[in-house]
Design an enzyme around this catalytic site. Structure first.
Site, PDB file in Angstrom:
ATOM      1  N   SER A   1       0.859  -1.198   0.000  1.00 30.97           N
ATOM      2  CA  SER A   1       0.000   0.000   0.000  1.00 30.97           C
ATOM      3  C   SER A   1       0.887   1.237   0.000  1.00 30.97           C
ATOM      4  O   SER A   1       1.977   1.225   0.595  1.00 30.97           O
ATOM      5  CB  SER A   1      -0.882   0.033   1.248  1.00 30.97           C
ATOM      6  OG  SER A   1      -1.471   1.321   1.382  1.00 30.97           O
TER       7      SER A   1
ATOM      8  N   TYR B   1      -1.745  -0.462  10.177  1.00 30.58           N
ATOM      9  CA  TYR B   1      -1.887  -0.944   8.790  1.00 30.58           C
ATOM     10  C   TYR B   1      -0.669  -0.518   7.974  1.00 30.58           C
ATOM     11  O   TYR B   1      -0.071  -1.340   7.257  1.00 30.58           O
ATOM     12  CB  TYR B   1      -3.169  -0.374   8.190  1.00 30.58           C
ATOM     13  CG  TYR B   1      -3.354  -0.665   6.708  1.00 30.58           C
ATOM     14  CD1 TYR B   1      -3.725  -1.933   6.274  1.00 30.58           C
ATOM     15  CD2 TYR B   1      -3.162   0.335   5.754  1.00 30.58           C
ATOM     16  CE1 TYR B   1      -3.900  -2.204   4.919  1.00 30.58           C
ATOM     17  CE2 TYR B   1      -3.333   0.077   4.405  1.00 30.58           C
ATOM     18  CZ  TYR B   1      -3.709  -1.195   3.991  1.00 30.58           C
ATOM     19  OH  TYR B   1      -3.874  -1.453   2.649  1.00 30.58           O
TER      20      TYR B   1
END
Ligand SMILES: NC(=O)c1ccc[n+]([C@@H]2O[C@H](COP(=O)([O-])OP(=O)(O)OC[C@H]3O[C@@H](n4cnc5c(N)ncnc54)[C@H](OP(=O)(O)O)[C@@H]3O)[C@@H](O)[C@H]2O)c1
Length: 247
Positions: free
Chosen positions: A143, A157
């Site tokens: 990501s 995350y």
């Protein structure tokens, strides 16, 4: 018509029942690969993904494998090799996040992010490597949050996706001489159920982007198919942002 550049190759995609993973399964199958993919809970949707790929002239096979469980991940690799006779391409896509302030995260939420986003990737790579030969491809779906975090609530995350970037970079050195590449795609916001383009966070996310829209599953899948293909042999150890200019 999609070029069949992956004819004769076998791919394993983790988390192929929905979202980005389902798009990757469709794309790799359309390019001629035999595609096995895992799912944890979306059995019917996994079967639909497989049926759609087969109806489109491809080969796809759904495997139930929870990325929380080491043995499931190992068994998914074995099942892929047993069914298709080998393995050429591993796409580590299964993952997700819980987005809230760190003091509000439960131990279970932290463990799930660490286990699915990081540990299962290590396990899948470890189990796949004995089967990957010259021309082998490992593609991780990280990501852009690994490197850019304009909003609060992303820290753990982001940490898991940062771990994937480091893993990619480090492993390239181990695998290069074997003719195996490993790369990490770092998407920005992509329109899926996990992050809908018309969801409550969408307008906020767009403020950090140069495009006026989210990315699509098809755009991510096309990049994955390029990295999986014969023209990408000189790209390895790379963390590649595909993020609409996310800052
Ligand atoms: N969408 C975005 O904006 C975005 C941006 C950057 C990075 N990413 C990354 O891209 C990947 C896919 O995201 P997405 O938006 O497509 O998510 P999604 O729509 O929520 O789909 C997640 C997929 O992963 C599978 N999965 C989740 N937990 C699993 C587990 N324990 N074991 C096996 N499979 C599991 C799900 O299968 P089941 O339904 O069967 O559980 C599903 O197929 C993730 O790694 C995510 O972090 C997404």
């Amino acid at each position: 018509m999609t070029a069949r550049t992956l004819e004769g190759k076998t791919a394993l995609v983790t988390g192929g029942s929905r979202g980005i993973g389902a798009g990757i399964v469709a794309r790799l199958a359309a390019e001629g690969a035999n595609v096995a993919f895992t799912y944890a809970s979306s059995k019917q949707r996994a079967e639909s993904v497989a049926s759609a790929a087969i109806e489109a002239g491809g080969i796809a096979h759904a495997i139930h494998a929870d990325s929380m469980r080491e043995q499931d991940v190992a068994d998914a690799v074995t099942a892929t090799v047993d069914r298709f006779g080998g393995l050429d391409i591993l796409v580590n896509n299964a993952g997700g996040g819980v987005f809230k302030a760190i003091e509000d995260l439960t131990m279970a939420e932290i463990d799930t992010m660490l286990t699915v986003n990081v540990r299962s990737v290590v396990v899948a790579i470890r189990e796949s490597l004995p089967h990957l030969g010259e021309g082998g491809r490992i593609i991780n779906i990280g990501s852009v949050n690994a490197v850019r975090n304009p909003f609060p609530g992303l820290s753990v995350y982001a940490m898991t996706k940062g771990a994937i970037a480091s893993l990619t970079n480090g492993l390239a050195k181990e695998l290069g001489a074997r003719g195996i590449t490993i790369n990490n795609l770092q998407p920005g916001p992509v329109d899926t159920e996990a992050n809908p383009a018309d969801g409550p966070n969408a307008s906020n996310l767009l403020t950090a982007m140069s495009t006026d829209r989210f990315g699509t599953v098809a755009e991510i899948s096309a990049f994955v198919s390029y990295l999986a293909g014969p023209d990408a042999g000189y790209i390895t150890g790379a963390n590649l942002n595909i993020d609409g200019g996310f800052v």
